[in-house]
Scaffold this active site. Structure first.
Site, PDB file in Angstrom:
ATOM      1  CB  CYS A 141      -0.919  -0.022   1.220  1.00 50.74           C
ATOM      2  SG  CYS A 141      -1.904   1.473   1.358  1.00 50.74           S
ATOM      3  CB  CYS A 144      -0.664   2.538   4.078  1.00 52.29           C
ATOM      4  SG  CYS A 144      -2.082   1.826   3.280  1.00 52.29           S
ATOM      5  CG  ASP A 145       3.158   1.266   4.418  1.00 50.78           C
ATOM      6  OD1 ASP A 145       2.706   1.720   5.482  1.00 50.78           O
ATOM      7  OD2 ASP A 145       2.947   0.113   4.024  1.00 50.78           O
TER       8      ASP A 145
END
Ligand code: NDP
Length: 318
Positions: A141, A144-145
């Site tokens: 992701c 997200c990261d």
């Protein structure tokens, strides 16, 4: 005894809840491990009709949730751990004919009808070093990261729309992005291909596969093979700080596979003219858990609407 339980909080689940609540079915929606579903792993939704300037996924899912709540949907947070579906469907007065759903192993919900909108999850390559470095440089992701890799070098694996979208997202943060594509071409839509191929920070490595990741305690590099099995096969190393998977998804249907009909990959099969699952009356599916083909938020929302209308018809027929 509940009328309708909906499992899943993506566009399919929330849309089903909006329609079911407006039909006075008093739906209960179990939100699951990823509130908002897969869409929450993207940066911006540009193709959902009604948002000419695009919309952030969180905003869209929050809007959908509030719309479902406004008409009386009740929400339960937790993970469904077990399901027992009635093979005959609900028969008034016979408690054993209801569908049973356990949340976190302890809380039992009995329902006359059920909509499964559990979506799909990211696939991994299956190489051992993915496990070794999971959370230490390996991610599925970018949204997200990606933040953790500002001004660093990363690789994205995959040649579809997701991979192209993630590569572009990361290119806005990172120094350099490799896109590792196993075929000699991209599968993504033309507009995505053009953006990636013309991006100064993205280098597309066609016909490359990942052999292993390397690094002391975290990802510091990857060994790649070019044209594996061909006479000009070559192995080479790239220095990277992050390795992002974008190679597709598998449906989140493990809980249902021995009770409902699925295809070979585990996608739930639905009747040709409705969202009714095959195997248990009163059970319906919507969204990516039953859609190996389109996998779009708008399609998921549409099928959520269909599932709610089907559930309403089913409940009225009892
Ligand atoms: P896709 O299935 O479209 O693409 C998966 C990619 O991963 C392919 O290039 C595939 O290669 C590659 N791949 C699969 N397995 C491996 C492996 N083991 N090793 C290396 N590469 C692998 O998935 P997406 O998630 O990209 O897209 C799913 C759907 O969602 C599509 O319909 C897409 O259009 C849509 N989508 C739309 C977006 C938008 O419009 N904004 C954004 C994101 C997704 P190969 O081609 O060789 O099979």
């Amino acid at each position: 005894m509940n009328n309708l339980l909906i499992i899943g909080s993506g566009p399919a689940g929330y849309t089903a809840a909006i329609y079911a609540a407006r039909a006075n079915l008093s739906p209960i929606l179990i939100e699951g491990p990823q509130l908002g579903g897969q869409l929450m792993t993207t940066t911006e939704v540009e193709n959902f009709p009604g948002y000419p300037d695009g919309v952030e996924p969180f905003q869209m899912m929050d809007d959908l949730r509030r719309q479902a709540e406004r008409f009386g949907t009740k929400f339960v947070s937790g993970v469904v751990t077990k399901v027992e579906l009635s093979q005959v469907g609900y028969i008034e007065g016979k408690a054993e004919t209801c569908h049973k759903v356990w949340v976190e192993d302890t809380d039992l919900y009995e329902t006359k009808s059920l909509i499964i909108a559990t979506g799909a999850s990211a696939k991994y390559l299956g190489i051992p070093s993915e496990e070794t470095y999971r959370g230490r440089g390996v991610s599925a992701c970018a949204t997200c990261d990606g933040f953790f890799y500002r001004k660093k070098t990363v690789a994205v694996v995959g040649g579809g729309d997701t991979a192209c979208e993630e590569a572009q997202y990361l290119a806005n943060l990172c120094e350099k992005v490799y896109l590792i594509v196993r075929k000699p071409f991209l599968r993504a839509s033309q507009i995505m291909q053009d953006r990636v191929l013309n991006h100064p920070k993205i280098e597309v490595l066609f016909e490359h596969n990942t052999l292993q990741l390397t690094g002391e305690g975290k990802v510091q590099g990857a060994d790649l093979v070019y044209r594996k099995g061909e006479p000009d096969e070559q192995v080479h190393h790239i220095a990277i700080d992050g390795f992002f998977l974008a190679i597709g998804h598998h449906p989140n249907t493990q809980l249902f596979r021995d009770q409902l009909e699925t295809d070979q990959e585990g996608y739930l099969k639905v009747a040709a003219d409705s969202q009714a699952c095959i195997g248990c009356p009163g059970v319906f599916a919507a969204g990516d858990c039953c859609d190996p083909r389109y996998r779009q938020a708008i399609v998921a929302a549409g099928s959520g609407c269909r599932a709610a209308l089907d559930a309403d018809k089913y409940l009225k027929s009892l």
